[in-house]
Design an enzyme around this catalytic site. Structure first.
Site, PDB file in Angstrom:
ATOM      1  N   ASP A  64     -20.973   1.380   6.235  1.00 47.89           N
ATOM      2  CA  ASP A  64     -19.966   2.148   5.335  1.00 47.89           C
ATOM      3  C   ASP A  64     -19.706   1.007   4.781  1.00 47.89           C
ATOM      4  OD1 ASP A  64     -19.851   3.552   7.718  1.00 47.89           O
ATOM      5  OD2 ASP A  64     -17.807   3.495   8.247  1.00 47.89           O
ATOM      6  N   GLY A 102     -13.253  10.516   9.535  1.00 48.11           N
ATOM      7  CA  GLY A 102     -14.858  10.159  10.186  1.00 48.11           C
ATOM      8  C   GLY A 102     -15.228   9.720   8.557  1.00 48.11           C
ATOM      9  N   GLU A 109     -14.532  -6.718   9.397  1.00 52.56           N
ATOM     10  CA  GLU A 109     -13.446  -4.855   9.938  1.00 52.56           C
ATOM     11  C   GLU A 109     -14.116  -5.717  11.734  1.00 52.56           C
ATOM     12  OE1 GLU A 109     -14.275  -1.290   9.138  1.00 52.56           O
ATOM     13  OE2 GLU A 109     -14.142  -0.534  10.566  1.00 52.56           O
ATOM     14  N   SER A 120       1.089  -1.089  -0.122  1.00 53.16           N
ATOM     15  CA  SER A 120       0.063   0.407  -0.249  1.00 53.16           C
ATOM     16  C   SER A 120       1.215   0.869   0.175  1.00 53.16           C
ATOM     17  CB  SER A 120      -0.949  -0.436   1.199  1.00 53.16           C
ATOM     18  OG  SER A 120      -1.372   1.113   1.315  1.00 53.16           O
TER      19      SER A 120
HETATM   20  P1  ADP Z   1     -11.751   5.625   9.096  1.00 54.31           P
HETATM   21  O1  ADP Z   1     -12.841   6.794  10.229  1.00 54.31           O
HETATM   22  O2  ADP Z   1     -10.979   6.006   8.317  1.00 54.31           O
HETATM   23  O3  ADP Z   1     -12.485   4.724   8.417  1.00 54.31           O
HETATM   24  P2  ADP Z   1     -10.536   3.672  10.818  1.00 54.31           P
HETATM   25  O4  ADP Z   1      -9.447   3.776  12.207  1.00 54.31           O
HETATM   26  O5  ADP Z   1     -12.101   2.470  10.523  1.00 54.31           O
HETATM   27  O6  ADP Z   1     -10.352   5.211  10.041  1.00 54.31           O
HETATM   28  O7  ADP Z   1      -9.336   2.639   9.500  1.00 54.31           O
HETATM   29  C1  ADP Z   1      -8.472   3.374   9.499  1.00 54.31           C
HETATM   30  C2  ADP Z   1      -6.926   2.209   9.715  1.00 54.31           C
HETATM   31  O8  ADP Z   1      -7.876   1.833   8.259  1.00 54.31           O
HETATM   32  C3  ADP Z   1      -6.246   2.355   9.143  1.00 54.31           C
HETATM   33  O9  ADP Z   1      -5.428   2.799  10.241  1.00 54.31           O
HETATM   34  C4  ADP Z   1      -5.108   1.526   8.173  1.00 54.31           C
HETATM   35  O10 ADP Z   1      -5.137   0.438   8.932  1.00 54.31           O
HETATM   36  C5  ADP Z   1      -6.122   1.330   7.350  1.00 54.31           C
HETATM   37  N1  ADP Z   1      -6.034   1.612   5.812  1.00 54.31           N
HETATM   38  C6  ADP Z   1      -6.814   2.937   5.335  1.00 54.31           C
HETATM   39  N2  ADP Z   1      -6.309   3.192   4.055  1.00 54.31           N
HETATM   40  C7  ADP Z   1      -5.818   2.840   3.764  1.00 54.31           C
HETATM   41  C8  ADP Z   1      -4.448   2.346   3.093  1.00 54.31           C
HETATM   42  N3  ADP Z   1      -5.028   3.224   1.561  1.00 54.31           N
HETATM   43  N4  ADP Z   1      -3.641   1.453   3.141  1.00 54.31           N
HETATM   44  C9  ADP Z   1      -2.928   0.488   4.174  1.00 54.31           C
HETATM   45  N5  ADP Z   1      -4.415   0.514   5.435  1.00 54.31           N
HETATM   46  C10 ADP Z   1      -5.158   1.154   5.193  1.00 54.31           C
HETATM   47 MG    MG Z   2     -13.272   3.457   9.328  1.00 55.43          MG
END
Ligand code: ADP
Ligand code: MG
Length: 384
Positions: free
Chosen positions: A174, A126, A162, A67
Protein backbone atom coordinates in the site's frame (compact mmCIF):
# COMPACT_ATOMS: atom_id res chain seq x y z
CA UNK A 1 -11.08 19.39 -3.06
CA UNK A 2 -9.01 18.06 -0.24
CA UNK A 3 -6.12 20.60 -0.45
CA UNK A 4 -8.54 23.45 0.30
CA UNK A 5 -10.28 21.44 3.03
CA UNK A 6 -6.95 20.71 4.70
CA UNK A 7 -6.07 24.45 4.55
CA UNK A 8 -9.50 25.39 5.93
CA UNK A 9 -9.17 22.90 8.77
CA UNK A 10 -5.66 24.17 9.49
CA UNK A 11 -6.91 27.77 9.69
CA UNK A 12 -9.88 26.82 11.90
CA UNK A 13 -7.88 24.69 14.37
CA UNK A 14 -4.45 26.29 14.42
CA UNK A 15 -4.97 29.78 12.97
CA UNK A 16 -2.84 31.11 10.16
CA UNK A 17 -1.48 29.28 7.15
CA UNK A 18 0.57 26.06 6.91
CA UNK A 19 4.17 25.98 5.66
CA UNK A 20 2.98 23.71 2.87
CA UNK A 21 0.41 21.16 1.76
CA UNK A 22 1.33 17.63 0.70
CA UNK A 23 -0.84 14.80 -0.62
CA UNK A 24 -0.68 11.03 -0.97
CA UNK A 25 -3.18 8.76 -2.74
CA UNK A 26 -4.92 5.56 -1.81
CA UNK A 27 -4.47 2.56 -4.07
CA UNK A 28 -6.23 -0.32 -5.71
CA UNK A 29 -4.51 -3.62 -6.35
CA UNK A 30 -4.89 -4.87 -9.92
CA UNK A 31 -3.42 -8.30 -9.17
CA UNK A 32 -1.09 -9.96 -6.65
CA UNK A 33 -3.05 -10.69 -3.48
CA UNK A 34 -1.42 -11.93 -0.25
CA UNK A 35 1.87 -12.06 -2.14
CA UNK A 36 3.43 -8.99 -0.51
CA UNK A 37 4.22 -10.55 2.86
CA UNK A 38 5.52 -13.62 1.01
CA UNK A 39 8.25 -11.44 -0.54
CA UNK A 40 6.52 -11.74 -3.92
CA UNK A 41 5.08 -9.49 -6.62
CA UNK A 42 2.15 -7.07 -6.69
CA UNK A 43 0.67 -4.72 -9.27
CA UNK A 44 -1.34 -1.93 -7.64
CA UNK A 45 -1.95 1.60 -8.88
CA UNK A 46 -2.30 4.87 -6.99
CA UNK A 47 -5.83 6.27 -7.38
CA UNK A 48 -7.32 9.71 -7.94
CA UNK A 49 -8.38 9.95 -4.29
CA UNK A 50 -5.93 11.12 -1.67
CA UNK A 51 -5.18 12.53 1.77
CA UNK A 52 -4.01 16.13 1.92
CA UNK A 53 -1.75 17.15 4.81
CA UNK A 54 -1.35 20.84 5.72
CA UNK A 55 1.63 21.18 8.05
CA UNK A 56 3.54 23.92 9.83
CA UNK A 57 6.55 23.46 12.05
CA UNK A 58 6.33 25.06 15.51
CA UNK A 59 8.99 26.80 17.58
CA UNK A 60 8.43 24.41 20.48
CA UNK A 61 8.03 20.63 20.87
CA UNK A 62 4.26 20.58 20.90
CA UNK A 63 2.50 18.38 18.31
CA UNK A 64 -1.13 18.90 17.31
CA UNK A 65 -3.08 16.86 14.75
CA UNK A 66 -6.58 17.46 13.42
CA UNK A 67 -8.55 15.59 10.78
CA UNK A 68 -11.84 16.30 9.03
CA UNK A 69 -12.50 12.62 9.82
CA UNK A 70 -12.89 13.26 13.57
CA UNK A 71 -13.88 16.19 15.82
CA UNK A 72 -11.13 15.55 18.36
CA UNK A 73 -7.95 17.61 18.34
CA UNK A 74 -4.93 15.56 19.33
CA UNK A 75 -2.55 17.64 21.42
CA UNK A 76 0.73 16.08 22.51
CA UNK A 77 4.51 16.53 22.40
CA UNK A 78 7.35 15.18 20.31
CA UNK A 79 8.68 13.49 23.46
CA UNK A 80 5.46 11.50 23.86
CA UNK A 81 5.51 10.66 20.15
CA UNK A 82 9.12 9.44 20.45
CA UNK A 83 7.97 7.16 23.31
CA UNK A 84 5.17 5.83 21.07
CA UNK A 85 2.48 7.34 23.32
CA UNK A 86 -0.56 7.96 21.12
CA UNK A 87 -3.89 6.27 20.45
CA UNK A 88 -6.79 5.94 18.04
CA UNK A 89 -6.54 7.26 14.49
CA UNK A 90 -3.65 9.57 15.41
CA UNK A 91 -1.47 6.42 15.59
CA UNK A 92 -1.33 6.59 11.76
CA UNK A 93 0.20 10.09 11.39
CA UNK A 94 2.02 10.08 14.73
CA UNK A 95 3.23 6.54 14.14
CA UNK A 96 4.98 7.90 11.06
CA UNK A 97 6.64 10.65 13.11
CA UNK A 98 7.73 7.96 15.60
CA UNK A 99 9.05 5.80 12.74
CA UNK A 100 11.27 8.67 11.53
CA UNK A 101 12.84 8.58 15.02
CA UNK A 102 13.23 4.81 14.96
CA UNK A 103 14.93 5.04 11.56
CA UNK A 104 17.51 7.51 12.83
CA UNK A 105 16.02 11.01 12.70
CA UNK A 106 16.91 12.66 16.02
CA UNK A 107 13.45 13.59 17.32
CA UNK A 108 15.05 15.29 20.34
CA UNK A 109 16.56 17.83 17.95
CA UNK A 110 13.41 18.44 15.86
CA UNK A 111 10.68 21.04 16.10
CA UNK A 112 7.07 20.11 16.86
CA UNK A 113 4.32 20.63 14.29
CA UNK A 114 0.67 21.37 13.61
CA UNK A 115 -0.90 19.01 11.09
CA UNK A 116 -4.36 19.18 9.49
CA UNK A 117 -5.56 16.24 7.41
CA UNK A 118 -8.38 15.82 4.94
CA UNK A 119 -9.03 12.73 2.85
CA UNK A 120 -11.43 11.62 0.15
CA UNK A 121 -10.23 8.01 0.25
CA UNK A 122 -13.17 6.02 1.62
CA UNK A 123 -12.23 4.25 4.85
CA UNK A 124 -12.30 0.45 4.88
CA UNK A 125 -13.31 0.10 1.21
CA UNK A 126 -10.11 -1.69 0.25
CA UNK A 127 -8.50 1.47 -1.14
CA UNK A 128 -6.00 1.95 1.69
CA UNK A 129 -7.04 5.17 3.37
CA UNK A 130 -4.42 4.15 5.95
CA UNK A 131 -1.48 4.28 3.52
CA UNK A 132 -2.76 7.61 2.17
CA UNK A 133 -2.68 9.21 5.62
CA UNK A 134 0.70 7.63 6.44
CA UNK A 135 2.42 8.66 3.24
CA UNK A 136 0.94 12.18 3.22
CA UNK A 137 2.37 12.63 6.71
CA UNK A 138 5.67 11.03 5.65
CA UNK A 139 6.30 13.31 2.66
CA UNK A 140 5.27 16.36 4.72
CA UNK A 141 7.63 15.60 7.62
CA UNK A 142 10.39 14.50 5.25
CA UNK A 143 10.37 17.97 3.66
CA UNK A 144 9.62 20.00 6.80
CA UNK A 145 12.29 18.29 8.92
CA UNK A 146 14.67 18.18 5.92
CA UNK A 147 15.29 14.45 6.39
CA UNK A 148 15.78 13.81 2.68
CA UNK A 149 14.78 10.14 2.81
CA UNK A 150 14.07 8.49 -0.55
CA UNK A 151 10.67 7.10 -1.54
CA UNK A 152 11.40 3.49 -0.65
CA UNK A 153 12.58 4.63 2.79
CA UNK A 154 9.37 6.63 3.26
CA UNK A 155 7.29 3.58 2.30
CA UNK A 156 9.18 1.56 4.92
CA UNK A 157 8.42 4.22 7.56
CA UNK A 158 4.73 3.94 6.69
CA UNK A 159 4.82 0.18 7.08
CA UNK A 160 6.60 0.47 10.46
CA UNK A 161 3.90 2.90 11.59
CA UNK A 162 1.16 0.51 10.50
CA UNK A 163 2.83 -2.65 11.86
CA UNK A 164 4.20 -1.33 15.15
CA UNK A 165 2.35 1.87 16.05
CA UNK A 166 -1.10 0.76 14.84
CA UNK A 167 -0.48 -2.98 15.22
CA UNK A 168 -1.77 -4.17 11.82
CA UNK A 169 0.43 -6.94 10.34
CA UNK A 170 0.25 -5.68 6.73
CA UNK A 171 2.87 -5.79 3.98
CA UNK A 172 4.47 -2.88 2.12
CA UNK A 173 2.33 -2.82 -1.03
CA UNK A 174 0.00 0.00 0.00
CA UNK A 175 2.74 2.43 0.97
CA UNK A 176 4.78 1.70 -2.17
CA UNK A 177 1.75 2.21 -4.41
CA UNK A 178 1.08 5.52 -2.69
CA UNK A 179 4.62 6.88 -3.14
CA UNK A 180 5.54 5.32 -6.51
CA UNK A 181 2.22 5.82 -8.32
CA UNK A 182 2.13 7.63 -11.63
CA UNK A 183 -0.74 8.82 -13.83
CA UNK A 184 -1.87 6.11 -16.25
CA UNK A 185 0.55 3.55 -14.80
CA UNK A 186 0.56 0.62 -12.40
CA UNK A 187 3.35 0.04 -9.88
CA UNK A 188 4.99 -3.33 -10.47
CA UNK A 189 6.68 -4.01 -7.17
CA UNK A 190 9.06 -6.71 -6.05
CA UNK A 191 8.24 -6.83 -2.35
CA UNK A 192 11.62 -8.37 -1.49
CA UNK A 193 13.96 -5.89 -3.16
CA UNK A 194 11.44 -3.02 -3.36
CA UNK A 195 12.46 -2.67 -6.99
CA UNK A 196 9.73 -0.75 -8.76
CA UNK A 197 8.75 -0.48 -12.38
CA UNK A 198 5.90 1.70 -13.60
CA UNK A 199 3.84 -0.16 -16.18
CA UNK A 200 1.76 1.95 -18.55
CA UNK A 201 -1.90 0.93 -18.49
CA UNK A 202 -3.67 2.81 -21.28
CA UNK A 203 -7.12 1.78 -20.01
CA UNK A 204 -8.72 5.15 -20.86
CA UNK A 205 -7.33 5.08 -24.41
CA UNK A 206 -8.78 1.62 -24.85
CA UNK A 207 -12.17 2.91 -23.70
CA UNK A 208 -11.95 0.94 -20.44
CA UNK A 209 -12.81 1.89 -16.88
CA UNK A 210 -11.67 0.23 -13.67
CA UNK A 211 -14.75 0.04 -11.49
CA UNK A 212 -14.43 -0.58 -7.74
CA UNK A 213 -17.43 -2.26 -6.16
CA UNK A 214 -17.34 -1.97 -2.39
CA UNK A 215 -19.57 -4.75 -1.04
CA UNK A 216 -19.70 -2.98 2.35
CA UNK A 217 -19.16 -6.32 3.99
CA UNK A 218 -16.86 -5.19 6.78
CA UNK A 219 -13.79 -7.26 7.33
CA UNK A 220 -14.59 -7.40 11.03
CA UNK A 221 -13.06 -10.85 11.25
CA UNK A 222 -10.30 -9.93 8.86
CA UNK A 223 -7.62 -9.79 11.50
CA UNK A 224 -8.24 -13.43 12.41
CA UNK A 225 -8.48 -14.65 8.82
CA UNK A 226 -5.57 -12.55 7.59
CA UNK A 227 -3.36 -13.71 10.44
CA UNK A 228 -4.35 -17.34 9.82
CA UNK A 229 -3.39 -17.07 6.13
CA UNK A 230 -0.08 -15.44 7.00
CA UNK A 231 0.70 -18.25 9.39
CA UNK A 232 -0.22 -20.89 6.81
CA UNK A 233 2.21 -19.26 4.36
CA UNK A 234 4.99 -19.19 6.94
CA UNK A 235 4.29 -22.81 7.83
CA UNK A 236 4.40 -23.82 4.17
CA UNK A 237 7.67 -21.99 3.49
CA UNK A 238 9.30 -23.51 6.57
CA UNK A 239 8.15 -27.05 5.70
CA UNK A 240 9.47 -26.69 2.16
CA UNK A 241 12.77 -25.21 3.33
CA UNK A 242 12.62 -21.78 1.68
CA UNK A 243 12.90 -18.33 3.29
CA UNK A 244 9.59 -17.22 1.70
CA UNK A 245 7.00 -18.59 -0.73
CA UNK A 246 8.47 -16.20 -3.28
CA UNK A 247 11.33 -18.67 -3.59
CA UNK A 248 9.05 -21.39 -5.01
CA UNK A 249 8.01 -21.73 -8.64
CA UNK A 250 5.21 -23.62 -10.40
CA UNK A 251 7.65 -26.57 -10.74
CA UNK A 252 7.75 -26.92 -6.96
CA UNK A 253 4.00 -27.45 -6.59
CA UNK A 254 3.99 -31.26 -7.09
CA UNK A 255 6.56 -31.62 -4.29
CA UNK A 256 4.56 -29.19 -2.12
CA UNK A 257 1.42 -31.26 -2.65
CA UNK A 258 3.22 -34.39 -1.45
CA UNK A 259 4.83 -32.81 1.58
CA UNK A 260 2.12 -30.51 2.94
CA UNK A 261 -1.28 -31.13 4.47
CA UNK A 262 -4.09 -30.33 1.99
CA UNK A 263 -5.06 -26.97 3.50
CA UNK A 264 -1.51 -25.61 3.72
CA UNK A 265 -0.91 -26.86 0.19
CA UNK A 266 -3.86 -24.89 -1.16
CA UNK A 267 -2.61 -21.72 0.57
CA UNK A 268 0.87 -22.21 -0.89
CA UNK A 269 -0.57 -22.97 -4.32
CA UNK A 270 -2.49 -19.70 -4.36
CA UNK A 271 0.60 -17.63 -3.52
CA UNK A 272 2.89 -19.41 -5.99
CA UNK A 273 0.40 -19.22 -8.86
CA UNK A 274 -0.52 -15.62 -7.97
CA UNK A 275 3.13 -14.52 -8.23
CA UNK A 276 3.22 -16.13 -11.66
CA UNK A 277 0.00 -14.34 -12.64
CA UNK A 278 1.48 -10.98 -11.66
CA UNK A 279 4.51 -11.57 -13.88
CA UNK A 280 2.28 -12.65 -16.77
CA UNK A 281 0.01 -9.64 -16.20
CA UNK A 282 2.97 -7.29 -16.53
CA UNK A 283 3.92 -8.95 -19.82
CA UNK A 284 0.34 -8.81 -21.09
CA UNK A 285 -0.10 -5.14 -20.21
CA UNK A 286 3.23 -4.19 -21.74
CA UNK A 287 2.12 -5.93 -24.92
CA UNK A 288 -1.20 -4.06 -24.84
CA UNK A 289 -3.08 -7.37 -24.45
CA UNK A 290 -5.85 -6.33 -22.05
CA UNK A 291 -7.87 -9.46 -22.82
CA UNK A 292 -5.04 -11.66 -21.53
CA UNK A 293 -4.80 -9.48 -18.43
CA UNK A 294 -8.56 -9.85 -17.92
CA UNK A 295 -8.28 -13.65 -18.00
CA UNK A 296 -5.55 -13.49 -15.36
CA UNK A 297 -7.85 -11.39 -13.15
CA UNK A 298 -10.51 -14.09 -13.40
CA UNK A 299 -7.99 -16.85 -12.59
CA UNK A 300 -6.76 -14.81 -9.63
CA UNK A 301 -10.28 -14.57 -8.26
CA UNK A 302 -10.86 -18.31 -8.62
CA UNK A 303 -7.59 -18.97 -6.78
CA UNK A 304 -8.60 -16.72 -3.89
CA UNK A 305 -12.06 -18.24 -3.75
CA UNK A 306 -11.08 -21.92 -4.01
CA UNK A 307 -7.48 -22.23 -2.79
CA UNK A 308 -6.85 -19.31 -0.43
CA UNK A 309 -10.52 -19.23 0.65
CA UNK A 310 -10.76 -15.52 1.41
CA UNK A 311 -13.72 -14.55 -0.76
CA UNK A 312 -17.31 -14.10 0.42
CA UNK A 313 -20.57 -14.64 -1.52
CA UNK A 314 -20.99 -10.89 -2.11
CA UNK A 315 -17.57 -10.66 -3.79
CA UNK A 316 -18.25 -13.74 -5.90
CA UNK A 317 -21.58 -12.22 -6.93
CA UNK A 318 -19.92 -8.99 -8.13
CA UNK A 319 -17.42 -10.97 -10.19
CA UNK A 320 -20.15 -13.19 -11.71
CA UNK A 321 -22.36 -10.23 -12.59
CA UNK A 322 -19.43 -8.28 -14.07
CA UNK A 323 -18.36 -11.17 -16.29
CA UNK A 324 -21.96 -11.79 -17.35
CA UNK A 325 -22.06 -8.12 -18.41
CA UNK A 326 -19.03 -8.34 -20.66
CA UNK A 327 -16.29 -7.21 -18.26
CA UNK A 328 -12.78 -7.83 -19.60
CA UNK A 329 -11.90 -9.16 -16.17
CA UNK A 330 -13.01 -9.01 -12.54
CA UNK A 331 -11.72 -10.15 -9.17
CA UNK A 332 -11.89 -9.40 -5.49
CA UNK A 333 -9.12 -7.04 -4.37
CA UNK A 334 -7.52 -6.44 -0.99
CA UNK A 335 -7.16 -8.72 1.99
CA UNK A 336 -10.50 -10.51 1.55
CA UNK A 337 -13.35 -11.58 3.87
CA UNK A 338 -15.29 -8.58 2.58
CA UNK A 339 -14.21 -5.26 1.11
CA UNK A 340 -14.17 -4.58 -2.60
CA UNK A 341 -14.05 -6.24 -6.00
CA UNK A 342 -12.77 -4.62 -9.19
CA UNK A 343 -14.04 -4.96 -12.73
CA UNK A 344 -12.35 -3.78 -15.91
CA UNK A 345 -15.22 -2.76 -18.18
CA UNK A 346 -16.01 -0.74 -21.29
CA UNK A 347 -16.96 2.83 -20.35
CA UNK A 348 -20.52 2.42 -21.66
CA UNK A 349 -21.00 -0.76 -19.59
CA UNK A 350 -20.42 0.99 -16.26
CA UNK A 351 -24.01 2.12 -15.64
CA UNK A 352 -25.68 -1.15 -16.71
CA UNK A 353 -23.20 -3.06 -14.54
CA UNK A 354 -23.93 -0.83 -11.54
CA UNK A 355 -27.63 -1.52 -11.96
CA UNK A 356 -27.12 -5.24 -12.40
CA UNK A 357 -25.02 -5.43 -9.23
CA UNK A 358 -27.70 -3.49 -7.33
CA UNK A 359 -30.38 -5.89 -8.60
CA UNK A 360 -28.39 -9.01 -7.72
CA UNK A 361 -27.59 -7.64 -4.24
CA UNK A 362 -31.24 -6.77 -3.61
CA UNK A 363 -32.39 -10.20 -4.85
CA UNK A 364 -29.88 -11.95 -2.57
CA UNK A 365 -30.71 -9.80 0.46
CA UNK A 366 -27.20 -8.28 0.61
CA UNK A 367 -26.51 -4.73 1.82
CA UNK A 368 -26.30 -2.14 -0.96
CA UNK A 369 -22.91 -2.04 -2.69
CA UNK A 370 -21.16 1.22 -3.66
CA UNK A 371 -19.59 1.29 -7.14
CA UNK A 372 -17.22 3.97 -8.39
CA UNK A 373 -14.51 4.26 -11.03
CA UNK A 374 -10.88 4.91 -10.10
CA UNK A 375 -8.18 6.37 -12.33
CA UNK A 376 -4.42 5.73 -12.05
CA UNK A 377 -2.89 8.90 -10.61
CA UNK A 378 0.41 10.39 -9.42
CA UNK A 379 1.89 9.30 -6.09
CA UNK A 380 2.72 11.27 -2.94
CA UNK A 381 3.90 14.82 -3.60
CA UNK A 382 4.02 18.40 -2.40
CA UNK A 383 1.02 20.39 -3.68
CA UNK A 384 1.92 23.88 -2.46
P1 ADP B 1 -8.27 1.00 4.74
O1 ADP B 1 -8.59 -0.24 3.97
O2 ADP B 1 -9.15 2.14 4.33
O3 ADP B 1 -6.82 1.34 4.73
P2 ADP B 1 -7.70 0.56 7.51
O4 ADP B 1 -8.47 -0.09 8.59
O5 ADP B 1 -6.37 0.01 7.15
O6 ADP B 1 -8.67 0.66 6.24
O7 ADP B 1 -7.45 2.08 7.89
C1 ADP B 1 -8.54 2.89 8.26
C2 ADP B 1 -8.18 3.73 9.48
O8 ADP B 1 -7.23 4.77 9.08
C3 ADP B 1 -9.34 4.50 10.03
O9 ADP B 1 -10.08 3.71 10.94
C4 ADP B 1 -8.62 5.65 10.74
O10 ADP B 1 -8.10 5.22 11.98
C5 ADP B 1 -7.46 5.94 9.80
N1 ADP B 1 -7.80 7.00 8.86
C6 ADP B 1 -8.07 6.87 7.55
N2 ADP B 1 -8.33 8.07 6.97
C7 ADP B 1 -8.23 8.97 7.97
C8 ADP B 1 -8.38 10.40 8.05
N3 ADP B 1 -8.71 11.13 6.99
N4 ADP B 1 -8.18 10.98 9.25
C9 ADP B 1 -7.85 10.27 10.32
N5 ADP B 1 -7.69 8.95 10.33
C10 ADP B 1 -7.89 8.30 9.17
MG1 MG C 1 -5.30 -0.04 5.37
Amino acid sequence: MSEQSARDLFAARFQGAPDGVWAAPGRVNLIGEHTDYNDGFVLPFAIDRSTAAALALRDDRRVRVASTFDAALVDTTLDDVAERRFAGWSAYPLGVAWAFGEAGTDLAGQRGFDLALDSDVPVGAGLSSSAAIEMATAVALNDAWRVDADRAALARLGRRAENIAVGAPTGIMDQCASVFGRADAAVFLDCRSLDVEQVRLGFAEAGLVLLVVDTRVEHAHATGGYKDRREACERGAAALGVPALRDLGLDDLPRAEQELDPVTYRRVKHVVTEDDRVLRSVDALKAGDVAAFGRLMVESHASMRDDFEISVPELDAVVDVALAHGAVGARMTGGGFGGAAIALVAADAVDPLREAVAERFAASGYRGAAAFPVVPADGARRLA
